[in-house]
Design a protein around this motif. Structure first.
Motif, PDB file in Angstrom:
ATOM      1  N   ILE A   7       0.872  -1.169   0.000  1.00  0.00           N
ATOM      2  CA  ILE A   7       0.000   0.000   0.000  1.00  0.00           C
ATOM      3  C   ILE A   7       0.911   1.222   0.000  1.00  0.00           C
ATOM      4  CG2 ILE A   7      -1.897   1.192   1.179  1.00  0.00           C
ATOM      5  CD1 ILE A   7      -2.450  -1.473   2.656  1.00  0.00           C
ATOM      6  N   ALA A   8       0.620   2.169  -0.872  1.00  0.00           N
ATOM      7  CA  ALA A   8       1.471   3.356  -0.968  1.00  0.00           C
ATOM      8  C   ALA A   8       0.622   4.578  -1.305  1.00  0.00           C
ATOM      9  CB  ALA A   8       2.530   3.148  -2.054  1.00  0.00           C
ATOM     10  N   THR A   9       1.149   5.742  -0.979  1.00  0.00           N
ATOM     11  CA  THR A   9       0.563   6.965  -1.524  1.00  0.00           C
ATOM     12  C   THR A   9       1.542   7.460  -2.575  1.00  0.00           C
ATOM     13  OG1 THR A   9       1.650   8.372   0.082  1.00  0.00           O
ATOM     14  CG2 THR A   9      -0.574   7.650   0.620  1.00  0.00           C
ATOM     15  N   ALA A  10       1.028   8.279  -3.491  1.00  0.00           N
ATOM     16  CA  ALA A  10       1.901   8.775  -4.550  1.00  0.00           C
ATOM     17  C   ALA A  10       1.388  10.124  -5.048  1.00  0.00           C
ATOM     18  CB  ALA A  10       1.942   7.772  -5.698  1.00  0.00           C
ATOM     19  N   TYR A  11       2.188  10.726  -5.905  1.00  0.00           N
ATOM     20  CA  TYR A  11       1.841  12.032  -6.480  1.00  0.00           C
ATOM     21  C   TYR A  11       1.417  13.006  -5.375  1.00  0.00           C
ATOM     22  CZ  TYR A  11       1.712   9.234 -10.745  1.00  0.00           C
ATOM     23  OH  TYR A  11       2.039   8.378 -11.772  1.00  0.00           O
ATOM     24  N   ASN A  12       2.314  13.182  -4.391  1.00  0.00           N
ATOM     25  CA  ASN A  12       2.023  14.163  -3.350  1.00  0.00           C
ATOM     26  C   ASN A  12       0.752  13.863  -2.556  1.00  0.00           C
ATOM     27  OD1 ASN A  12       3.461  16.267  -2.380  1.00  0.00           O
ATOM     28  ND2 ASN A  12       3.254  17.476  -4.287  1.00  0.00           N
ATOM     29  N   THR A 153     -15.532   6.974  -5.546  1.00  0.00           N
ATOM     30  CA  THR A 153     -14.085   7.174  -5.613  1.00  0.00           C
ATOM     31  C   THR A 153     -13.585   6.812  -7.009  1.00  0.00           C
ATOM     32  OG1 THR A 153     -13.970   6.469  -3.317  1.00  0.00           O
ATOM     33  CG2 THR A 153     -11.895   6.587  -4.507  1.00  0.00           C
ATOM     34  N   PRO A 154     -13.064   7.797  -7.746  1.00  0.00           N
ATOM     35  CA  PRO A 154     -12.497   7.474  -9.062  1.00  0.00           C
ATOM     36  C   PRO A 154     -11.360   6.470  -8.898  1.00  0.00           C
ATOM     37  CG  PRO A 154     -12.620   9.849  -8.721  1.00  0.00           C
ATOM     38  CD  PRO A 154     -12.924   9.214  -7.403  1.00  0.00           C
ATOM     39  N   THR A 155     -11.468   5.354  -9.581  1.00  0.00           N
ATOM     40  CA  THR A 155     -10.549   4.240  -9.336  1.00  0.00           C
ATOM     41  C   THR A 155     -10.167   3.551 -10.639  1.00  0.00           C
ATOM     42  OG1 THR A 155     -11.673   3.851  -7.230  1.00  0.00           O
ATOM     43  CG2 THR A 155     -10.311   2.060  -8.041  1.00  0.00           C
ATOM     44  N   ALA A 156      -8.890   3.190 -10.730  1.00  0.00           N
ATOM     45  CA  ALA A 156      -8.445   2.363 -11.858  1.00  0.00           C
ATOM     46  C   ALA A 156      -8.071   0.994 -11.297  1.00  0.00           C
ATOM     47  CB  ALA A 156      -7.240   2.995 -12.533  1.00  0.00           C
ATOM     48  N   VAL A 157      -8.525  -0.059 -11.948  1.00  0.00           N
ATOM     49  CA  VAL A 157      -8.211  -1.407 -11.496  1.00  0.00           C
ATOM     50  C   VAL A 157      -7.596  -2.185 -12.650  1.00  0.00           C
ATOM     51  CG1 VAL A 157      -9.118  -3.551 -10.492  1.00  0.00           C
ATOM     52  CG2 VAL A 157     -10.201  -1.364  -9.926  1.00  0.00           C
ATOM     53  N   SER A 172       0.562 -13.806 -11.570  1.00  0.00           N
ATOM     54  CA  SER A 172      -0.746 -13.228 -11.269  1.00  0.00           C
ATOM     55  C   SER A 172      -0.588 -12.050 -10.319  1.00  0.00           C
ATOM     56  CB  SER A 172      -1.646 -14.294 -10.632  1.00  0.00           C
ATOM     57  OG  SER A 172      -2.831 -13.702 -10.151  1.00  0.00           O
ATOM     58  N   GLY A 173      -1.408 -11.050 -10.525  1.00  0.00           N
ATOM     59  CA  GLY A 173      -1.358  -9.889  -9.641  1.00  0.00           C
ATOM     60  C   GLY A 173      -2.281  -8.794 -10.119  1.00  0.00           C
ATOM     61  N   GLY A 174      -2.140  -7.648  -9.499  1.00  0.00           N
ATOM     62  CA  GLY A 174      -2.992  -6.543  -9.917  1.00  0.00           C
ATOM     63  C   GLY A 174      -2.749  -5.295  -9.101  1.00  0.00           C
ATOM     64  N   PHE A 175      -3.459  -4.244  -9.471  1.00  0.00           N
ATOM     65  CA  PHE A 175      -3.406  -3.022  -8.653  1.00  0.00           C
ATOM     66  C   PHE A 175      -4.744  -2.305  -8.658  1.00  0.00           C
ATOM     67  CE2 PHE A 175      -1.655  -1.660 -12.838  1.00  0.00           C
ATOM     68  CZ  PHE A 175      -2.518  -0.611 -13.152  1.00  0.00           C
ATOM     69  N   ILE A 176      -4.954  -1.563  -7.585  1.00  0.00           N
ATOM     70  CA  ILE A 176      -6.099  -0.661  -7.476  1.00  0.00           C
ATOM     71  C   ILE A 176      -5.508   0.720  -7.212  1.00  0.00           C
ATOM     72  CG2 ILE A 176      -8.144  -0.026  -6.125  1.00  0.00           C
ATOM     73  CD1 ILE A 176      -8.406  -2.945  -5.276  1.00  0.00           C
ATOM     74  N   ILE A 177      -5.862   1.681  -8.036  1.00  0.00           N
ATOM     75  CA  ILE A 177      -5.381   3.050  -7.824  1.00  0.00           C
ATOM     76  C   ILE A 177      -6.573   3.953  -7.579  1.00  0.00           C
ATOM     77  CG2 ILE A 177      -4.163   5.008  -8.833  1.00  0.00           C
ATOM     78  CD1 ILE A 177      -2.446   3.148 -10.353  1.00  0.00           C
ATOM     79  N   GLN A 178      -6.566   4.630  -6.440  1.00  0.00           N
ATOM     80  CA  GLN A 178      -7.679   5.518  -6.114  1.00  0.00           C
ATOM     81  C   GLN A 178      -7.212   6.961  -6.113  1.00  0.00           C
ATOM     82  OE1 GLN A 178      -9.552   3.631  -2.569  1.00  0.00           O
ATOM     83  NE2 GLN A 178     -10.917   2.838  -4.159  1.00  0.00           N
ATOM     84  N   VAL A 179      -7.972   7.783  -6.793  1.00  0.00           N
ATOM     85  CA  VAL A 179      -7.668   9.205  -6.857  1.00  0.00           C
ATOM     86  C   VAL A 179      -8.370   9.873  -5.678  1.00  0.00           C
ATOM     87  CG1 VAL A 179      -7.900  11.303  -8.231  1.00  0.00           C
ATOM     88  CG2 VAL A 179      -7.441   9.113  -9.359  1.00  0.00           C
ATOM     89  N   LEU A 180      -7.581  10.519  -4.827  1.00  0.00           N
ATOM     90  CA  LEU A 180      -8.142  11.104  -3.612  1.00  0.00           C
ATOM     91  C   LEU A 180      -8.741  12.485  -3.907  1.00  0.00           C
ATOM     92  CD1 LEU A 180      -5.278   9.975  -1.218  1.00  0.00           C
ATOM     93  CD2 LEU A 180      -7.445   8.820  -1.703  1.00  0.00           C
ATOM     94  N   PRO A 181      -9.659  12.927  -3.059  1.00  0.00           N
ATOM     95  CA  PRO A 181     -10.296  14.223  -3.296  1.00  0.00           C
ATOM     96  C   PRO A 181      -9.240  15.330  -3.402  1.00  0.00           C
ATOM     97  CG  PRO A 181     -11.403  13.065  -1.511  1.00  0.00           C
ATOM     98  CD  PRO A 181     -10.199  12.257  -1.858  1.00  0.00           C
ATOM     99  N   ALA A 183      -7.296  15.889  -6.016  1.00  0.00           N
ATOM    100  CA  ALA A 183      -6.196  15.580  -6.940  1.00  0.00           C
ATOM    101  C   ALA A 183      -6.269  16.508  -8.161  1.00  0.00           C
ATOM    102  CB  ALA A 183      -6.278  14.131  -7.381  1.00  0.00           C
ATOM    103  N   SER A 184      -5.111  16.923  -8.653  1.00  0.00           N
ATOM    104  CA  SER A 184      -5.098  17.872  -9.765  1.00  0.00           C
ATOM    105  C   SER A 184      -5.315  17.157 -11.096  1.00  0.00           C
ATOM    106  CB  SER A 184      -3.763  18.615  -9.801  1.00  0.00           C
ATOM    107  OG  SER A 184      -2.741  17.711 -10.190  1.00  0.00           O
ATOM    108  N   GLU A 185      -5.767  17.939 -12.055  1.00  0.00           N
ATOM    109  CA  GLU A 185      -5.981  17.460 -13.419  1.00  0.00           C
ATOM    110  C   GLU A 185      -4.664  16.895 -13.975  1.00  0.00           C
ATOM    111  OE1 GLU A 185      -8.759  16.612 -16.017  1.00  0.00           O
ATOM    112  OE2 GLU A 185      -9.204  17.718 -14.182  1.00  0.00           O
ATOM    113  N   GLU A 186      -3.576  17.586 -13.649  1.00  0.00           N
ATOM    114  CA  GLU A 186      -2.247  17.194 -14.130  1.00  0.00           C
ATOM    115  C   GLU A 186      -1.875  15.790 -13.633  1.00  0.00           C
ATOM    116  OE1 GLU A 186       0.797  19.784 -12.661  1.00  0.00           O
ATOM    117  OE2 GLU A 186       2.359  18.562 -13.608  1.00  0.00           O
ATOM    118  N   THR A 187      -2.134  15.537 -12.345  1.00  0.00           N
ATOM    119  CA  THR A 187      -1.842  14.216 -11.771  1.00  0.00           C
ATOM    120  C   THR A 187      -2.674  13.139 -12.457  1.00  0.00           C
ATOM    121  OG1 THR A 187      -1.233  15.121  -9.623  1.00  0.00           O
ATOM    122  CG2 THR A 187      -1.994  12.848  -9.658  1.00  0.00           C
ATOM    123  N   ILE A 188      -3.941  13.442 -12.668  1.00  0.00           N
ATOM    124  CA  ILE A 188      -4.822  12.450 -13.294  1.00  0.00           C
ATOM    125  C   ILE A 188      -4.343  12.115 -14.708  1.00  0.00           C
ATOM    126  CG2 ILE A 188      -7.187  12.046 -14.116  1.00  0.00           C
ATOM    127  CD1 ILE A 188      -8.076  13.760 -11.637  1.00  0.00           C
TER     128      ILE A 188
END
Ligand code: ZN
Length: 289
Positions: A7-12, A153-157, A172-181, A183-188
């Motif tokens: 579990i990680a946070t990213a993009y500030n 929650t805008p999410t990419a899976v 086998s594996g995967g990721f879930i990425i959630q955009v937190l409230p 978040a800038s347009e640039e990050t997205i």
């Protein structure tokens, strides 16, 4: 090598990433349920995303997830705990469907149209269930839609299960990425490009890259790792649990079982068998109210 999740946070702190490698877990599921490749991929993706989703909750909390499609696989059920333990069952494991043109395993057709139901047991008086319609039956998109519609929650899976010609699970594996409230347009935009360039997760691992590599790639090296957790296929069933289920049967049914000279109960999650003798059944019945 053990399966685990990060579990990680990213993009500030604008984005949260859950990522996991589940090759052993999915192989274990395949061995238990004797799934053919398309069923292996479907159940494997479902177990992988459920394991990651459960990490959003505390250790004592759990999720029960059901994918009910009209495809040949039928219904799949997964239980996932905040501890990283998952177990699942599949109605029809004998499904081997390929895309006519691409040759890939056709999970969407195997699952079909239907619903994803998610029940949360958060140790409160009641449980919470919400449901969304399946988008494609490919599972990753279906969960992405669930997060958007049910949890706003805008999410990419992304999920991937690579099955070898001998039918074992190669990666086998995967990721879930959630955009937190906030978040800038640039990050997205950056995120969208990055997800695209990372490509299919199972291929990523198959090239020898690690889970840490995946999170770093997805975050453009901005990841701050918060937690690492083991994930595994684990069934917690025991004889007492089945005795409890039996004690919920009506006395007529109990009498029939007793007359049949005892029974064998099989766990749908792990195929373990439990025998209840005539005497044991009588005792269960005598303890009924
Ligand atoms: Zn079991």
């Amino acid at each position: 090598m053990k399966d685990y999740a990060l579990i990680a946070t990213a993009y500030n702190n604008e984005v949260r990433i859950y990522a996991s490698q589940t090759t052993n877990l999915v192989n274990e599921a395949r061995n238990i349920h004797q799934t053919l490749p398309t069923a292996t991929a479907a159940l494997g993706r479902f177990l992988t995303v459920s394991a990651m989703m459960a990490l959003m909750y505390k250790d004592g909390e759990s999720l029960t997830l059901q994918i009910k499609g009209d495809g040949p696989i039928g219904t799949m059920l997964v239980e996932a705990k905040g501890t990283g333990d998952v177990r699942g069952e599949i109605q029809n494991p004998n499904v081997y469907l390929r895309h006519e043109i691409e040759g890939k395993l056709d999970v969407g057709a195997a699952v079909g149209n239907g619903f994803l139901h998610v029940t949360k047991d958060l140790n409160m008086k009641q449980v919470f269930t919400s449901s969304t319609e399946l988008v494609s039956g490919e599972i990753a998109e279906d969960f992405a839609q669930y997060f958007v519609k049910s949890e706003q929650t805008p999410t990419a899976v992304s999920l991937g299960v690579l099955v070898d010609p001998d039918q074992s699970v190669r990666a086998s594996g995967g990721f879930i990425i959630q955009v937190l409230p906030g978040a800038s347009e640039e990050t997205i935009n950056k995120l969208e490009n990055t997800i695209y360039s990372v490509g299919p997760v199972s291929r990523f691992f198959d090239e020898g890259k690690s889970l840490e590599d995946l999170v770093s790639a997805l975050s453009n090296d901005t990841a701050k790792f918060l937690e690492q957790k083991d994930v595994r296929y684990h069934c917690s069933c025991n004889k007492d649990g089945f005795a409890k289920s039996l004690s919920a049967l009506d006395s007529e049914t109990m009498d029939e079982l007793i007359e049949d000279d005892g029974i064998e109960v099989v766990c749908h999650f792990c195929n373990k068998k439990y025998n209840f003798s005539k005497e044991e059944l009588k005792e269960i019945k005598s303890n009924q109210k």
